[in-house]
Design a protein around this motif. Structure first.
Motif, PDB file in Angstrom:
ATOM      1  N   LEU A  25       0.830  -1.211   0.000  1.00  0.00           N
ATOM      2  CA  LEU A  25       0.000   0.000   0.000  1.00  0.00           C
ATOM      3  C   LEU A  25       0.866   1.264   0.000  1.00  0.00           C
ATOM      4  CD1 LEU A  25      -2.914  -1.010   2.393  1.00  0.00           C
ATOM      5  CD2 LEU A  25      -3.056  -0.537  -0.069  1.00  0.00           C
ATOM      6  N   LYS A  26       2.041   1.210   0.634  1.00  0.00           N
ATOM      7  CA  LYS A  26       2.946   2.355   0.625  1.00  0.00           C
ATOM      8  C   LYS A  26       3.455   2.638  -0.790  1.00  0.00           C
ATOM      9  CE  LYS A  26       4.722   1.977   5.319  1.00  0.00           C
ATOM     10  NZ  LYS A  26       5.907   1.713   6.139  1.00  0.00           N
ATOM     11  N   LEU A  27       3.559   1.592  -1.620  1.00  0.00           N
ATOM     12  CA  LEU A  27       4.060   1.753  -2.982  1.00  0.00           C
ATOM     13  C   LEU A  27       3.050   2.408  -3.920  1.00  0.00           C
ATOM     14  CD1 LEU A  27       5.876  -1.652  -3.592  1.00  0.00           C
ATOM     15  CD2 LEU A  27       6.914   0.582  -3.168  1.00  0.00           C
ATOM     16  N   ARG A  32       2.372   5.662  -8.512  1.00  0.00           N
ATOM     17  CA  ARG A  32       1.494   6.516  -9.319  1.00  0.00           C
ATOM     18  C   ARG A  32       2.144   7.862  -9.638  1.00  0.00           C
ATOM     19  NH1 ARG A  32      -4.340   5.340  -6.402  1.00  0.00           N
ATOM     20  NH2 ARG A  32      -4.695   3.321  -7.405  1.00  0.00           N
ATOM     21  N   ALA A  33       3.057   8.322  -8.785  1.00  0.00           N
ATOM     22  CA  ALA A  33       3.727   9.610  -8.999  1.00  0.00           C
ATOM     23  C   ALA A  33       4.925   9.504  -9.945  1.00  0.00           C
ATOM     24  CB  ALA A  33       4.177  10.186  -7.661  1.00  0.00           C
ATOM     25  N   GLU A  34       5.345   8.284 -10.278  1.00  0.00           N
ATOM     26  CA  GLU A  34       6.502   8.113 -11.148  1.00  0.00           C
ATOM     27  C   GLU A  34       6.211   8.614 -12.559  1.00  0.00           C
ATOM     28  OE1 GLU A  34       7.555   4.001 -11.073  1.00  0.00           O
ATOM     29  OE2 GLU A  34       8.527   4.154  -9.123  1.00  0.00           O
ATOM     30  N   GLU A  35       7.231   9.165 -13.176  1.00  0.00           N
ATOM     31  CA  GLU A  35       7.101   9.645 -14.545  1.00  0.00           C
ATOM     32  C   GLU A  35       6.720   8.481 -15.461  1.00  0.00           C
ATOM     33  OE1 GLU A  35       9.814  11.706 -18.021  1.00  0.00           O
ATOM     34  OE2 GLU A  35      10.545  11.657 -15.968  1.00  0.00           O
ATOM     35  N   GLY A  36       5.718   8.682 -16.283  1.00  0.00           N
ATOM     36  CA  GLY A  36       5.296   7.667 -17.244  1.00  0.00           C
ATOM     37  C   GLY A  36       4.212   6.725 -16.733  1.00  0.00           C
ATOM     38  N   LEU A  38       0.775   5.387 -15.994  1.00  0.00           N
ATOM     39  CA  LEU A  38      -0.577   5.648 -16.479  1.00  0.00           C
ATOM     40  C   LEU A  38      -1.621   5.143 -15.485  1.00  0.00           C
ATOM     41  CD1 LEU A  38      -0.039   4.589 -20.195  1.00  0.00           C
ATOM     42  CD2 LEU A  38      -0.066   6.910 -19.269  1.00  0.00           C
ATOM     43  N   THR A  39      -1.423   3.924 -14.992  1.00  0.00           N
ATOM     44  CA  THR A  39      -2.327   3.342 -13.995  1.00  0.00           C
ATOM     45  C   THR A  39      -1.524   2.466 -13.050  1.00  0.00           C
ATOM     46  OG1 THR A  39      -2.789   1.346 -15.274  1.00  0.00           O
ATOM     47  CG2 THR A  39      -4.266   3.219 -15.617  1.00  0.00           C
ATOM     48  N   TYR A  40      -2.033   2.296 -11.845  1.00  0.00           N
ATOM     49  CA  TYR A  40      -1.412   1.383 -10.894  1.00  0.00           C
ATOM     50  C   TYR A  40      -2.478   0.984  -9.890  1.00  0.00           C
ATOM     51  CZ  TYR A  40       1.682  -0.693  -7.476  1.00  0.00           C
ATOM     52  OH  TYR A  40       2.286  -1.582  -6.625  1.00  0.00           O
ATOM     53  N   THR A  41      -2.741  -0.305  -9.771  1.00  0.00           N
ATOM     54  CA  THR A  41      -3.742  -0.786  -8.815  1.00  0.00           C
ATOM     55  C   THR A  41      -3.195  -1.984  -8.052  1.00  0.00           C
ATOM     56  OG1 THR A  41      -4.757  -2.184 -10.501  1.00  0.00           O
ATOM     57  CG2 THR A  41      -5.749  -0.019 -10.161  1.00  0.00           C
ATOM     58  N   LEU A  42      -3.689  -2.144  -6.859  1.00  0.00           N
ATOM     59  CA  LEU A  42      -3.343  -3.275  -6.012  1.00  0.00           C
ATOM     60  C   LEU A  42      -4.643  -3.991  -5.656  1.00  0.00           C
ATOM     61  CD1 LEU A  42      -1.235  -4.816  -4.283  1.00  0.00           C
ATOM     62  CD2 LEU A  42      -1.760  -3.194  -2.444  1.00  0.00           C
ATOM     63  N   HIS A  43      -4.661  -5.300  -5.848  1.00  0.00           N
ATOM     64  CA  HIS A  43      -5.864  -6.094  -5.578  1.00  0.00           C
ATOM     65  C   HIS A  43      -5.549  -7.167  -4.543  1.00  0.00           C
ATOM     66  CE1 HIS A  43      -7.740  -4.403  -9.188  1.00  0.00           C
ATOM     67  NE2 HIS A  43      -6.558  -4.546  -9.744  1.00  0.00           N
ATOM     68  N   GLN A  44      -6.508  -7.439  -3.669  1.00  0.00           N
ATOM     69  CA  GLN A  44      -6.407  -8.511  -2.694  1.00  0.00           C
ATOM     70  C   GLN A  44      -7.735  -9.252  -2.673  1.00  0.00           C
ATOM     71  OE1 GLN A  44      -5.948  -7.317   1.423  1.00  0.00           O
ATOM     72  NE2 GLN A  44      -4.957  -9.241   1.944  1.00  0.00           N
ATOM     73  N   ASN A  45      -7.680 -10.570  -2.739  1.00  0.00           N
ATOM     74  CA  ASN A  45      -8.872 -11.404  -2.734  1.00  0.00           C
ATOM     75  C   ASN A  45      -9.459 -11.430  -1.318  1.00  0.00           C
ATOM     76  OD1 ASN A  45     -10.613 -13.700  -2.564  1.00  0.00           O
ATOM     77  ND2 ASN A  45      -9.632 -14.570  -4.350  1.00  0.00           N
ATOM     78  N   ASN A  46     -10.724 -11.139  -1.184  1.00  0.00           N
ATOM     79  CA  ASN A  46     -11.369 -11.138   0.134  1.00  0.00           C
ATOM     80  C   ASN A  46     -11.486 -12.531   0.735  1.00  0.00           C
ATOM     81  OD1 ASN A  46     -11.734  -8.355   0.171  1.00  0.00           O
ATOM     82  ND2 ASN A  46     -13.707  -8.495  -0.859  1.00  0.00           N
ATOM     83  N   GLU A  47     -11.610 -13.551  -0.086  1.00  0.00           N
ATOM     84  CA  GLU A  47     -11.775 -14.915   0.414  1.00  0.00           C
ATOM     85  C   GLU A  47     -10.437 -15.582   0.728  1.00  0.00           C
ATOM     86  OE1 GLU A  47     -14.251 -17.048  -2.327  1.00  0.00           O
ATOM     87  OE2 GLU A  47     -15.811 -15.507  -2.238  1.00  0.00           O
ATOM     88  N   ASN A  48      -9.390 -15.229   0.007  1.00  0.00           N
ATOM     89  CA  ASN A  48      -8.054 -15.772   0.226  1.00  0.00           C
ATOM     90  C   ASN A  48      -7.090 -14.588   0.228  1.00  0.00           C
ATOM     91  OD1 ASN A  48      -5.646 -17.118   0.339  1.00  0.00           O
ATOM     92  ND2 ASN A  48      -5.891 -18.172  -1.609  1.00  0.00           N
TER      93      ASN A  48
END
Length: 89
Positions: A25-27, A32-36, A38-48
């Protein structure tokens, strides 16, 4: 210039899930602030909750050297002893 999308699957040891989540989460704002970036997402499965998936797209020069440099810098940021296995392509 072209777009490069990286999908990384990270598997945390069961007793390290919260520690890995906090580090990842710190990343998010940093990446997202890095040059170039466009998108950055982090996903975590709720069941596992152990596996995390990071998805990011960025502008790339298109060369294999550029893609390798981006992948290497991304992987180096997420290295941690609390990962149960390295990312597999």
């Amino acid at each position: 210039m072209s777009q490069l999308t990286i999908i990384a699957n990270i598997h945390a040891k069961p007793d390290q899930i919260e520690k890995v989540k906090a580090a990842l989460l710190k990343l998010v704002p940093i990446t997202r602030a890095e040059e170039g970036c466009l998108t950055y997402t982090l996903h975590q499965n709720n069941e596992n909750p152990a596996p995390f998936t990071r998805t990011g797209s960025r502008v790339s020069c298109g060369s294999s050297t550029c893609r390798h440099r981006i992948w290497k810098s991304t992987w180096q940021r997420q290295k941690a002893r609390s990962l149960s296995s390295p990312c597999k392509r």
